[in-house]
Scaffold this active site. Structure first.
Site, PDB file in Angstrom:
ATOM      1  N   THR A  21      -7.691  -7.675  -3.953  1.00 36.66           N
ATOM      2  CA  THR A  21      -8.525  -8.759  -3.429  1.00 36.66           C
ATOM      3  C   THR A  21      -8.331 -10.060  -4.189  1.00 36.66           C
ATOM      4  O   THR A  21      -8.328 -11.145  -3.598  1.00 36.66           O
ATOM      5  CB  THR A  21     -10.006  -8.340  -3.472  1.00 36.66           C
ATOM      6  OG1 THR A  21     -10.202  -7.232  -2.584  1.00 36.66           O
ATOM      7  CG2 THR A  21     -10.919  -9.480  -3.049  1.00 36.66           C
ATOM      8  N   THR A  76     -10.015  -3.399  -6.249  1.00 40.39           N
ATOM      9  CA  THR A  76     -11.103  -2.666  -6.897  1.00 40.39           C
ATOM     10  C   THR A  76     -11.278  -1.250  -6.359  1.00 40.39           C
ATOM     11  O   THR A  76     -11.968  -0.436  -6.987  1.00 40.39           O
ATOM     12  CB  THR A  76     -12.436  -3.418  -6.740  1.00 40.39           C
ATOM     13  OG1 THR A  76     -12.716  -3.592  -5.342  1.00 40.39           O
ATOM     14  CG2 THR A  76     -12.372  -4.778  -7.428  1.00 40.39           C
ATOM     15  N   ASP A  77     -10.665  -0.926  -5.228  1.00 41.11           N
ATOM     16  CA  ASP A  77     -10.865   0.404  -4.634  1.00 41.11           C
ATOM     17  C   ASP A  77     -10.519   1.532  -5.591  1.00 41.11           C
ATOM     18  O   ASP A  77     -11.159   2.592  -5.565  1.00 41.11           O
ATOM     19  CB  ASP A  77     -10.020   0.557  -3.367  1.00 41.11           C
ATOM     20  CG  ASP A  77     -10.568  -0.211  -2.185  1.00 41.11           C
ATOM     21  OD1 ASP A  77     -11.699  -0.738  -2.301  1.00 41.11           O
ATOM     22  OD2 ASP A  77      -9.881  -0.294  -1.156  1.00 41.11           O
ATOM     23  N   SER A 127      -4.682  -1.639  -3.532  1.00 44.12           N
ATOM     24  CA  SER A 127      -4.748  -0.659  -4.616  1.00 44.12           C
ATOM     25  C   SER A 127      -4.615   0.800  -4.182  1.00 44.12           C
ATOM     26  O   SER A 127      -4.209   1.629  -5.007  1.00 44.12           O
ATOM     27  CB  SER A 127      -6.041  -0.839  -5.419  1.00 44.12           C
ATOM     28  OG  SER A 127      -7.174  -0.585  -4.620  1.00 44.12           O
TER      29      SER A 127
END
Length: 341
Positions: free
Chosen positions: A19, A94-95, A62
């Site tokens: 992101t 961030t996943d 990610s």
């Protein structure tokens, strides 16, 4: 620079995409596009903190990051440290931050600070948090306080230990929490504070090119008889983590499948609750933790299912036998003293 001033510490920044690097084009939806240097150039005051060397390691969402990628990243960080870097910062989507940070914490040797960060709002949105998160991460990586803390995750001005952090919300800027511990520190007015230090440093050494075995993660639910467990060996899995009820309990109907699986491969018993340790000797009813551990299941300790799966994967990749794997889980999952596996 005056004669009495010191040069800014070198921090190597490895950008993987996510992101923080995503912008919207002509179509709806943001896509990783910005380079490492683009991101560095967007952060006011960054060069006042450190001499940042930007590396475009990947440019991907990610979920596409692999353990093989992280072994390469570990080696790239080691090379930068050999050249004089005092710390490393990684940004990604961030996943999977809670997983990649945990793997790097296990793979990396030494005490050099490695800080993982990212963003919850992409640069196309008002109030994007990426620049502030990167600035805080560099401040942490450059701080002597961060030496020896292991890999940390820094977003929203909070510092979390990789072993305990989890993503708790799909879109909130305060998504990263450590349910069993809380943050180990924070950043205030540009000053990192490390208030807690997790016990123990655990290192599993994997060489580049190591074959990464498949490990399954199965979450049990009410009325589940475990029939899916009987398919895992034929599908080629080398190990499995079962997220059980509460302190480590399963339905009686699932026990035959669990016993058969435990005879074929390592089976780790984790809790689906997400916090607290799997019990070892509290309950003795059918399907309780006492019965399951007596079957040969490996206790995950305080590790949740996601991290237990990763630790089991690394143990198998390192060629550990069942006894050594159980000792590794006892060490990592209960935060005992430093070990090298």
């Amino acid at each position: 620079m005056t004669a009495s001033s010191s040069p800014a510490p070198r921090i190597d920044y490895f950008a993987l995409g996510g992101t923080i690097a995503s912008i919207r084009g002509d179509e709806v939806g943001a896509v990783p596009t910005l380079t490492a240097q683009d991101i560095v150039d967007s952060v006011d005051g960054l060069t006042d903190v450190a001499d940042v060397h930007a590396h475009q390691f990947q440019l991907t969402p990610s979920p596409e990051i692999t353990i093989a990628d992280l072994i390469r990243l570990r080696d790239a960080i080691a090379a930068s440290v050999a050249e004089g870097s005092v710390g490393a910062v990684i940004t990604q989507g961030t996943d999977t931050i809670e997983e990649t940070a945990f793997i790097l914490d296990l793979l990396r040797p030494g005490t050099t600070p490695i800080v993982v960060s990212g963003a919850m709002r992409n640069p196309s949105l008002p109030g994007t948090d990426g620049p502030a998160n990167l600035l805080s991460a560099v401040q942490v990586a450059a701080s002597p306080q961060a030496v020896g803390t292991g890999v940390t995750v820094c977003l929203n001005d909070e510092i979390h230990a990789a072993r305990f952090v989890t993503k708790s919300h799909t879109s909130s800027a305060s998504t990263f929490v450590s349910p069993s511990l809380g943050p180990i520190g924070w950043v205030s007015e540009g000053r990192p504070v490390v208030a807690l230090r997790p016990a123990g440093q655990h290192h599993i050494d994997l060489a580049p090119g190591t074959v990464i075995p498949p490990v399954a993660l199965i979450r049990m639910g009410l009325g589940d008889d475990g029939r899916i467990l009987g398919t895992l060996a034929d599908l080629g899995y080398r190990g499995v983590v079962i997220e059980a009820f509460g302190g480590g309990h399963l339905p009686v109907a699932a026990l035959p499948a669990v016993a058969e699986l435990a005879a074929a491969m390592p089976v780790v018993l984790a809790s689906r609750t997400g916090a607290g340790e799997v019990l070892s000797h509290t309950y003795r009813f059918r399907g309780s933790e006492i019965e399951l551990l007596n079957m040969g299941l490996i206790r995950a300790g305080a590790l949740d299912g996601l991290k237990a799966r990763l630790l089991l994967t690394l143990c198998l990749a390192a060629g550990q036998d069942d006894d050594t794997t159980a000792k590794t889980f006892a060490s990592v999952g209960t935060t005992t003293g430093p070990t090298r596996m």
